[in-house]
Structures are given as structure tokens and as C-alpha cells.
Design an enzyme around this catalytic site. Structure first.
Site, PDB file in Angstrom:
ATOM      1  N   ASP A  28      -0.913   9.568   5.506  1.00  0.00           N
ATOM      2  CA  ASP A  28       0.326  10.276   5.457  1.00  0.00           C
ATOM      3  C   ASP A  28       0.232  11.191   6.691  1.00  0.00           C
ATOM      4  OD1 ASP A  28       2.580  11.803   5.429  1.00  0.00           O
ATOM      5  OD2 ASP A  28       1.922  12.852   3.410  1.00  0.00           O
ATOM      6  N   ASP A  70       4.820  -8.553   6.244  1.00  0.00           N
ATOM      7  CA  ASP A  70       5.355  -9.048   5.203  1.00  0.00           C
ATOM      8  C   ASP A  70       6.610  -9.254   4.909  1.00  0.00           C
ATOM      9  OD1 ASP A  70       5.022  -9.647   2.500  1.00  0.00           O
ATOM     10  OD2 ASP A  70       3.731  -8.211   1.898  1.00  0.00           O
ATOM     11  N   ASP A 102       6.061 -13.546   1.013  1.00  0.00           N
ATOM     12  CA  ASP A 102       6.256 -13.227  -0.357  1.00  0.00           C
ATOM     13  C   ASP A 102       6.830 -14.109  -1.370  1.00  0.00           C
ATOM     14  OD1 ASP A 102       5.516 -10.757  -2.486  1.00  0.00           O
ATOM     15  OD2 ASP A 102       7.869 -11.346  -2.793  1.00  0.00           O
ATOM     16  N   ASP A 112       2.767   6.164   6.116  1.00  0.00           N
ATOM     17  CA  ASP A 112       3.643   6.031   7.003  1.00  0.00           C
ATOM     18  C   ASP A 112       3.087   5.321   8.456  1.00  0.00           C
ATOM     19  OD1 ASP A 112       2.860   8.055   8.687  1.00  0.00           O
ATOM     20  OD2 ASP A 112       3.997   9.572   7.566  1.00  0.00           O
ATOM     21  N   GLU A 147       2.701 -16.818  -0.109  1.00  0.00           N
ATOM     22  CA  GLU A 147       2.063 -16.472  -1.453  1.00  0.00           C
ATOM     23  C   GLU A 147       2.821 -17.474  -2.437  1.00  0.00           C
ATOM     24  OE1 GLU A 147       2.219 -12.498  -4.323  1.00  0.00           O
ATOM     25  OE2 GLU A 147       3.961 -13.262  -3.370  1.00  0.00           O
ATOM     26  N   HIS A 195      -2.691  -5.486  -3.045  1.00  0.00           N
ATOM     27  CA  HIS A 195      -2.044  -4.546  -3.702  1.00  0.00           C
ATOM     28  C   HIS A 195      -1.512  -4.987  -4.999  1.00  0.00           C
ATOM     29  CE1 HIS A 195       0.958  -7.463  -1.898  1.00  0.00           C
ATOM     30  NE2 HIS A 195       1.818  -7.172  -2.566  1.00  0.00           N
ATOM     31  N   ASP A 196      -1.537  -6.286  -5.439  1.00  0.00           N
ATOM     32  CA  ASP A 196      -1.118  -6.631  -6.703  1.00  0.00           C
ATOM     33  C   ASP A 196      -2.135  -6.848  -7.587  1.00  0.00           C
ATOM     34  OD1 ASP A 196       1.768  -6.599  -6.216  1.00  0.00           O
ATOM     35  OD2 ASP A 196       1.615  -8.592  -5.285  1.00  0.00           O
ATOM     36  N   ASP A 202       4.695  14.246   3.830  1.00  0.00           N
ATOM     37  CA  ASP A 202       5.643  14.146   2.685  1.00  0.00           C
ATOM     38  C   ASP A 202       5.413  13.444   1.322  1.00  0.00           C
ATOM     39  OD1 ASP A 202       5.523  11.630   3.562  1.00  0.00           O
ATOM     40  OD2 ASP A 202       7.475  11.299   4.197  1.00  0.00           O
TER      41      ASP A 202
END
Length: 535
Positions: free
Chosen positions: A21, A98, A194, A29, A245, A309-310, A25
């Protein structure tokens, strides 16, 4: 089979909202990614996979896109993304975006217009029916949602807020191809596609005899027609890298995606390992690996990964995240980077980041986990039991902030992170890892250098050497007269190996190992991995 740059690369996945970050915030990013590009370059990765940063209501962490042509405020703006592309290229790396082609957000202008009237020009961009069938979605008990304004149901494979697109519509397909060209013309070097296996639907949406088995959502007729058209109209015009994917995909189905003669995609993500192995099972892994290799051999290319990430971080799910955290992280890395296919590194994997356990369902953000929790509790199941059943494989295990240092919030943000930091950040972090000459990060660097040095690791034939111990994986890669041998002990115990196929380990050249020295060639310590050169 042709030699290409993308077959020889290593991909580093950046889940940007949890990476770094730059403005305090609480969200990572694109500027934060730019500031950490040297870190990724030093690791040796050739391609950065950037998770979705398009405009989105963020119901599913950016996988619900409301505008394919803009950047969400949390991530930055288009100027920053364009600078990220330039800075990535300046360092000799490539950027893969992605993209979600199966569905949009319900806040996309197409869907807002489509649900306003049955006569909308965008109505047929989505899938509508008068009556639902019995299919589930990945996130909800039904794949259908009633729209009161037009008194029909729309179809969604994921969240209610993610209506599926109708790929039978040629106008919709052209819109998507136009969008893909837009990003490629900006300099993007490829796409991670995806949920690509879901584009085609079963004709007439028949009821399923097993609605809990979601395989009816994938690999349906017309899918490969769409992919060939996409390749012909877009991908074939650029020198890029594409990976699809594809859940619920067998090796035989997978070959249809990546067979170089068919001209569809370069590589595939299949989830057979992660779907069938909630815990580590070497013999099952060997079978899956061999089946995929033999089916794709000489015709198509695979991917190698054990977390993203999954999916829960690999040292927690498959290794040992306590006493042998570093050793098991390196052992699995050795395997991933020496098996046939493109290796993927998920951010933090290279320092042995672990899964997490929060105290309450309220601490979790994973929409799939939360929906399942409330569905099961609503059926009368005990909340504690439901919670326990979901914690280990929650997607939030891999989404906690990148652990850069032992400073506040793991050095990820000066603000309040969007998701809690793993409490072990004080000891598991980049700064601490790099203090060690035998760090996990440096071991990954060495593996990547080894892969670049020895073409046999990329292009060599693969063969498993049968071995009686169910914890020991032994295999070779061969290219012409050159051969390497890989041995990994996937256990918490020391193993003394019996002779292996008349190979004298004390005579072979050790290329890399995850222990500092080898005292006895035939003795493998817990999670010990070695790569030998046998040429």
C-alpha cells in the site's frame, strides 16, 4: 515442439490489494507494485501476473468487473497502470493481466440496461429464463436470480452480483475481442483467463442428477469454438502468453485447450491436485502429474503451482508451517521448478508465508466462505462446526497482506489493512528472511537461475522412478544425453534411501539442495530435496 520465451519463464503472481500500500488507505495498489518491481526482478521472475484491477464494485475482489476499460480507484488510475507496464518492461519483465470473460458485475452498463427491459439491445448479452433449473453456483445454492423488473431469472455461476455473459451472442463476443485488443495494444504481454472453462453452457439447461457436483458448469459444447475464434481474431496477432483457468478438467479435456495444432491457449491451470488433495498425498500427486504429462507430451504445455489467491498457502496445506517451515517451503519449490511446465510463484510463497486462522467469521472477507457459512448455519448446523470446516481452505488464507517487515502491519500499510495481517509477521517477513544466507527467497533465486542454465529442466522428457517409500518422490528429466535427477523426502522424518536405479549419488553432481551440506548421500533429512546432474 516449438521453443518459446513463455515456456522458459517463471511467473510471479501479484494480488495487488494485499501486496504493498503506497498511500496508506489500507489497500495495496499499482503504485505499490511499481515500488516493489525490483524485488520481483531480483527474484528472477520473467512474468508478473496482475490480478484484476478494472473498475468494480469489488463484491468478489475485482472479479466482478463494471468497466473493462478503466482502473478501480483502490488500485490507482490508467496512468499508473500504463507506467507499471513501462516499468515492468524496462526491467526486462513482462506483464500478464487477469481478465474475466465469463461474467460481469451487475453494475456493468450492459447489465443495467439489460435488466431495464426485455427489449434492451443488451438483453441477449446475458442469460435469461422464465424458470430456473436445479443448478448451484460456486457461491450460492442457486445459479439463478429472479429479476422483478422483467420477471425473469438471470444466470450467475458465481455471486448474485456476477451475471454470466451469453457467449452464444456473436455481438458480445466481438465486444470482448475488442476489449482484449485494447489491452494488448497498451503493451500487456498476455492474459490469465479467469473461469474460461465456463464460457459455453449446456443447451436448454437440463436439471442435474447431482446438483452439488458443479462440473456441469464447465467444458461444454461450443467452448473450443469460442477459444479458436478468440485466438484467430486476437491472440494470434500478438506475441503473448495465455493461460486458461479450467476447473473440473481432465487431462484429455485439457489437451483440447493447449494442443499447439489447435491454436487456442498456450497453457492451462487445472485444479485436479488442489481439488482432490485437501492434504498432501504424494502417491496421488504422482499419478495426477504423470497422467497430465503423458497426455500433453509433445503437444501442449502445463502449469505448475500449489497455491494462489484462491487456495491456501502450500506450507500450511501441504508442508509443515512450524518446525520445518523453511525446509518444506524449499522442498515444494524444488519440485515445482523442476517438473515439466511453467512454474508459478504466489506472492509471499518465496519467503514461506503461511495460512492464517482468524477468531470469527466476521474477520473473513472471502465471499464464497461467508456464503457457505451462512447457508449451513441456516440449515441448523452448529456454527462452530461449520466455521471449523471452512477455516483451513478459506481463500483468505492466501489473501492476508504481504509481510515485508516486522514493522506495524508487516510494513504493508501505514493505515488499517483491508484484511487483518497474519500475526506471525514479526518473524516471517521479507526483511527477516533476507538476513539469512540460506533464506527461502535466495533458494528460489537459485532454482530460477538453475532453470535458466539447464534447458533440460524446461524442455526435457519427464519420467518417475518407482520408489517403495510413499514419502519419497524420485524423477528424472532428460534432453538428448543430458539428464537430471530430482529426489524429495516429503516427510517429517529422516529417510535412508535404498539404491535408486543403479545411480551412485556420491558420484553424481549435486546442483542444488535445501540443506547446507550433504553428509551422507543416501540419507535424506525431513523435507530434504536435491537436484543432481547425471550427464
Amino acid at each position: 515442439m516449438n521453443r518459446t520465451w513463455w515456456k522458459e519463464t517463471v511467473v510471479y503472481q501479484v494480488y495487488w490489494r494485499s501486496f504493498f500500500d503506497s498511500d496508506g488507505d489500507g489497500y495495496g495498489d499499482l503504485e505499490g507494485v511499481i515500488q516493489k518491481l525490483d524485488y520481483i526482478q531480483d527474484l528472477g521472475a520473467g512474468v508478473i501476473w496482475l490480478n484484476p484491477c478494472y473498475e468494480s464494485p469489488d463484491v468478489d475482489n475485482g472479479y466482478d468487473i463494471s468497466d473493462y476499460y478503466s482502473v478501480m480507484e483502490k488500485a490507482g488510475d490508467m496512468n499508473t497502470l500504463e507506467r507499471l507496464i513501462r516499468e515492468t518492461h524496462r526491467r526486462g519483465m513482462k506483464l500478464m493481466m487477469d481478465v474475466v470473460l465469463n461474467h460481469t458485475s451487475d453494475q456493468h452498463p450492459w447489465f443495467i440496461d439489460a435488466r431495464s427491459s426485455k427489449q434492451s439491445k443488451y438483453r441477449d448479452y446475458y442469460i435469461w429464463r422464465d424458470k430456473p433449473n436445479n443448478w448451484r453456483s460456486y457461491f450460492t445454492p442457486s445459479a439463478w436470480e429472479f429479476d422483478e423488473a422483467t420477471e425473469q431469472y438471470y444466470f450467475h455461476s458465481f455471486a448474485v452480483q456476477q451475471p454470466d455473459l451469453n457467449w452464444d451472442n456473436p455481438e458480445l463476443r466481438q465486444e470482448m475481442y475488442r476489449m482484449l485488443r485494447f489491452w494488448l495494444d497498451k503493451g500487456v504481454d498476455g492474459f490469465r483467463l479467469d473461469a474460461i472453462a465456463l464460457l459455453a453452457k449446456q443447451e436448454n439447461f437440463p436439471d442435474s442428477d447431482e446438483p452439488e457436483n458443479l462440473s456441469y458448469l464447465t467444458n461444454n459444447p461450443k467452448l473450443h469454438d469460442y477459444l479458436r475464434e478468440m485466438n484467430e481474431e486476437v491472440f494470434s496477432k500478438y506475441d503473448i502468453f495465455t493461460v486458461g483457468e479450467a476447473g473440473f478438467t481432465t487431462p484429455e479435456q485439457g489437451l483440447l485447450y493447449v494442443d499447439e495444432r489447435r491454436r487456442e491457449l498456450n497453457t492451462i491451470f487445472h485444479f485436479q491436485v488442489l481439488d482432490e488433495m485437501p492434504t498432501w498425498d504424494l502417491r496421488r500427486f504422482q499419478t495426477i502429474q504423470t497422467n497430465w504429462y503423458e497426455t500433453l507430451k509433445g503437444r501442449g504445455w502445463n502449469s505448475q503451482f500449489l497455491n494462489n489467491h484462491d487456495h491456501t498457502r502450500l506450507v500450511t496445506r501441504y508442508g509443515d508451517d512450524t518446525r520445518y517451515r523453511a525446509e518444506s517451503a524449499k522442498a515444494f519449490a524444488t519440485m515445482i521448478h523442476t517438473l515439466p511446465g511453467v512454474p508459478y510463484i504466489y506472492q509471499g510463497e518465496e519467503i514461506g508465508m503461511t495460512g492464517v486462522r482468524f477468531d470469527s467469521i466476521d474477520d473473513y472477507h472471502d465471499v464464497a466462505m461467508k456464503n457457505k457459512y451462512y447457508e449451513e448455519v441456516g440449515k441448523g448446523h452448529d456454527p462452530k462446526d461449520v466455521f471449523e470446516s471452512l477455516v483451513k481452505l478459506s481463500r483468505d488464507n492466501s489473501r492476508t497482506p504481504m509481510q515485508w517487515s516486522s514493522a506495524l502491519n508487516a510494513g504493508f500499510s501505514t493505515g488499517t489493512p483491508w484484511i487483518k495481517v497474519n500475526p506471525n509477521y514479526t518473524s516471517v517477513n521479507v526483511e527477516e528472511d533476507l538476513k539469512r544466507p540460506d533464506s527461502i527467497y535466495r533458494y528460489y533465486q537459485a532454482l530460477i537461475r538453475l532453470r535458466k542454465q539447464y534447458g533440460v529442466i524446461v524442455y526435457g522428457d519427464f519420467a518417475t522412478i518407482p520408489y517403495s517409500d510413499a514419502d519419497v518422490y524420485v524423477y528424472t528429466r532428460r534432453l538428448g544425453t543430458e539428464r537430471i535427477l530430482v529426489i524429495v523426502n516429503f516427510s517429517l522424518y529422516e529417510k535412508r534411501l535404498a539404491p535408486i536405479a543403479e545411480i551412485a549419488l556420491d558420484k553424481a553432481q549435486l546442483l542444488i539442495g535445501n540443506y547446507p551440506e550433504v553428509a551422507q548421500p543416501d540419507t535424506f533429512r525431513p523435507f530434504e530435496a536435491r537436484v543432481y546432474h547425471l550427464a
